[in-house]
Design an enzyme around this catalytic site. Sequence first.
Site, PDB file in Angstrom:
ATOM      1  N   CYS A 171       5.781  20.860  11.022  1.00 32.58           N
ATOM      2  CA  CYS A 171       5.095  21.443  12.282  1.00 32.58           C
ATOM      3  C   CYS A 171       5.694  22.918  12.240  1.00 32.58           C
ATOM      4  CB  CYS A 171       5.232  20.796  13.577  1.00 32.58           C
ATOM      5  SG  CYS A 171       4.468  19.178  13.808  1.00 32.58           S
ATOM      6  N   ARG A 179       4.930  23.653   6.354  1.00 31.97           N
ATOM      7  CA  ARG A 179       5.490  22.891   7.356  1.00 31.97           C
ATOM      8  C   ARG A 179       4.744  21.551   7.690  1.00 31.97           C
ATOM      9  NH1 ARG A 179      10.147  25.341   9.051  1.00 31.97           N
ATOM     10  NH2 ARG A 179      10.251  23.695  10.573  1.00 31.97           N
ATOM     11  N   ASN A 214       7.391  21.490  18.246  1.00 32.02           N
ATOM     12  CA  ASN A 214       7.597  20.999  17.036  1.00 32.02           C
ATOM     13  C   ASN A 214       9.053  19.944  17.343  1.00 32.02           C
ATOM     14  OD1 ASN A 214       8.944  20.388  14.305  1.00 32.02           O
ATOM     15  ND2 ASN A 214       9.672  22.484  14.219  1.00 32.02           N
ATOM     16  N   GLY A 215       8.671  18.707  16.666  1.00 36.86           N
ATOM     17  CA  GLY A 215       9.895  17.714  17.174  1.00 36.86           C
ATOM     18  C   GLY A 215       9.253  16.595  17.629  1.00 36.86           C
ATOM     19  N   GLU A 242      14.228  11.908 -10.428  1.00 38.02           N
ATOM     20  CA  GLU A 242      13.447  12.988  -9.890  1.00 38.02           C
ATOM     21  C   GLU A 242      12.093  13.391 -10.399  1.00 38.02           C
ATOM     22  OE1 GLU A 242      13.512  14.910  -7.535  1.00 38.02           O
ATOM     23  OE2 GLU A 242      12.527  16.911  -8.001  1.00 38.02           O
ATOM     24  N   LYS A 297       8.717  13.195  -8.213  1.00 42.54           N
ATOM     25  CA  LYS A 297       7.864  14.566  -8.486  1.00 42.54           C
ATOM     26  C   LYS A 297       6.401  14.285  -8.898  1.00 42.54           C
ATOM     27  CE  LYS A 297       9.371  17.122  -7.166  1.00 42.54           C
ATOM     28  NZ  LYS A 297      10.573  17.531  -6.469  1.00 42.54           N
ATOM     29  N   GLU A 313       4.571  12.311  -6.074  1.00 44.86           N
ATOM     30  CA  GLU A 313       4.181  13.252  -4.923  1.00 44.86           C
ATOM     31  C   GLU A 313       3.095  14.199  -4.922  1.00 44.86           C
ATOM     32  OE1 GLU A 313       7.735  15.894  -4.751  1.00 44.86           O
ATOM     33  OE2 GLU A 313       7.151  16.642  -2.419  1.00 44.86           O
TER      34      GLU A 313
HETATM   35  C1  F6R Z   1      10.140  16.628  -2.868  1.00 46.62           C
HETATM   36  C2  F6R Z   1      11.029  17.319  -1.767  1.00 46.62           C
HETATM   37  C3  F6R Z   1      11.673  16.393  -0.623  1.00 46.62           C
HETATM   38  C4  F6R Z   1      12.836  17.171  -0.370  1.00 46.62           C
HETATM   39  C5  F6R Z   1      13.427  16.373   0.849  1.00 46.62           C
HETATM   40  C6  F6R Z   1      14.709  17.091   1.308  1.00 46.62           C
HETATM   41  O1  F6R Z   1       9.607  17.417  -3.875  1.00 46.62           O
HETATM   42  O2  F6R Z   1      10.832  18.493  -1.685  1.00 46.62           O
HETATM   43  O3  F6R Z   1      11.996  15.028  -1.174  1.00 46.62           O
HETATM   44  O4  F6R Z   1      13.572  17.214  -1.306  1.00 46.62           O
HETATM   45  O5  F6R Z   1      12.547  16.301   1.648  1.00 46.62           O
HETATM   46  O6  F6R Z   1      14.628  18.287   1.779  1.00 46.62           O
HETATM   47  P1  F6R Z   1      15.905  19.372   1.736  1.00 46.62           P
HETATM   48  O7  F6R Z   1      16.272  19.526   0.455  1.00 46.62           O
HETATM   49  O8  F6R Z   1      15.149  20.624   2.679  1.00 46.62           O
HETATM   50  O9  F6R Z   1      16.752  18.764   2.712  1.00 46.62           O
END
Ligand code: F6R
Length: 603
Positions: free
Chosen positions: A2, A27, A98-99, A479, A483, A486
């Site tokens: 958000c 966001r 937001n929250g 990973e 990717k 996702e």
């Molecule tokens: C996947 C991705 C998420 C973030 C996860 C943690 O491509 O971006 O899996 O890695 O939400 O986010 P951060 O690194 O911002 O704590």
Amino acid sequence: MCGIVGVVGNDQATDILIQGLEKLEYRGYDSAGIYVTDGKTNHLIKAVGRIAELRAKAGDTVGKAGIGHTRWATHGPASEVNAHPHQSQTGRFTLVHNGVIENYLEIKKVYLTDHDFKGQTDTEIAVHLIGKFVEEDQLDVLSAFKKALSIIEGSYAFALMDTKDPETIYVAKNKSPLLIGLGDGYNMVCSDAMAMIRETNQFMEIHDKELVIVKANSVEVQDYEGYVQKRDSYIAELDLSDIGKGTYPFYMLKEIDEQPTVMRKLINTYADAEGNMNIDSAIVKSVQEADRIYILAAGTSYNAGFAAKSMFEKLTDTPVEIGVASEWGYNMPLLSEKPMFVLLSQSGETADSRQVLVKANAADIPSLTITNVPGSTLSREATYTMLLHAGPEIAVASTKAYTAQIAALAFLAKAVGEANGKKEAIEFDLVHELSIAAQSIESTLSEKEQISEKVAKLLPTSRNAFYIGRGNDYYVAMEASLKLKEISYIQCEGFAAGELKHGTISLIEEGVPVLALISSSEAVAAHTRGNIQEVAARGASVLTIVEEDLATDTDDIIVNTVHPYLASISMVIPTQLIAYFASLQRGLDVDKPRNLAKAVTVE
Ligand code: F6R
């Protein structure tokens, strides 16, 4: 997760809000809305879908002040009634949030039994509560806001407006990011400096449990007791060009391409001209004193922790344990005697990771946040911070932060290993090896067309796929599969190559894509090739990604060989491109996959 914007004292309020929301769309992007006022006429405009829909609906609406929001749904589906801003019972107050308000149902039951609600959000309950305290209980607005804040439990960044005072935005924050942007004769509110960098580079931080009264020519920060807090502004080191896509069709491709530059930036930051490590000695000392390092993270950052684990252990002789932050917040295992927590987080705002940090702080465990965002919550609350210097990562799918995290951990490990007098660390020429890794990345990036063609052949309509590998390649497989699923919505598992035969191989049938990663050593390569034979014999369509020194003529994607400690950095690049092309070829929005958002600020 958000995004919030607000502006007061500018005739271009509508445009500033919508442009700000466009920058915050990463966001959350399932619905959006703005409230704009010129002091006489008030407009509440909402749209389901992307900000472009909101812009079309807003047309040439004018105003001098307003607030806006782009949503990632938590309470209630994406719909106009659930989109923010929300209004109080009489419509006098308007709020964006937001929250997550944890006790919203209780608040509704205790205080608002006779109120009518339009949607299902927790936010609507908050604005009704504020409205009730003013209109039914006769409190002034500030006291009503404070009283509501003393009742509300959970995380929030709020921006509130009152139709009777259209030149003020009331702001409060707890555990969700929010900044004040300082303009010339007008002021702004935003979840991220990126939203308002077009207008100003001067920002002011707000701390948790602070309330801010924002007017065109003044900003007053108070704590919840009403004591005024002095706060200096700072200049955001952000360039407009950092947050644009340039000529790229998607941010993800731009960010993949930026990785060699990020590697070189890290070299310049964390090593001096002679190649000596340039890491804060207090961080090095703290890691040296620990008997075990716990890396806590989520998603891609969690995978980066694994990718760096063995290198870190070999260079420092300190055991490393990796934990999923969302589990550790509630289910902390037995810790060693002298633990140190390392929070890996691109955004520095991930609520799951913060939950762990709060516990670590309560237990006096030293902590280090490795993040891309200076001043982020995890950075402010940890004992130490190391920055990734990767530049803003805007695509929801993280790419350059992953490789930057592994590289940053390599610098830290070498500095600690050297301080420990460890031969392995002293002899490891990280600056040279990381430069080679940057070149390897460049070489893979020059093969985009060939990779795209292979993806078109391998994954045209697949519903599922597997990545397999051993050792570090297994971690890269984790990973790579995250990717792919996702952004292409192909169900994909990252598997330890040798583990398939213990059950999962039953899923392999004619045409199932299996992507195999091979790096590091002849012995490991031989074993993985054996596993490839096993799946090929059962009909799998295999694509191999192999380091040059271990490659044969029949391999599909060849990656220039790098030092084994850094192989995850080079091996992940083709998998990022595979995910990108799979998504692109399916006609999907690469940067904004469904159901997701960047910076996950809810638990
Ligand atoms: C996947 C991705 C998420 C973030 C996860 C943690 O491509 O971006 O899996 O890695 O939400 O986010 P951060 O690194 O911002 O704590």
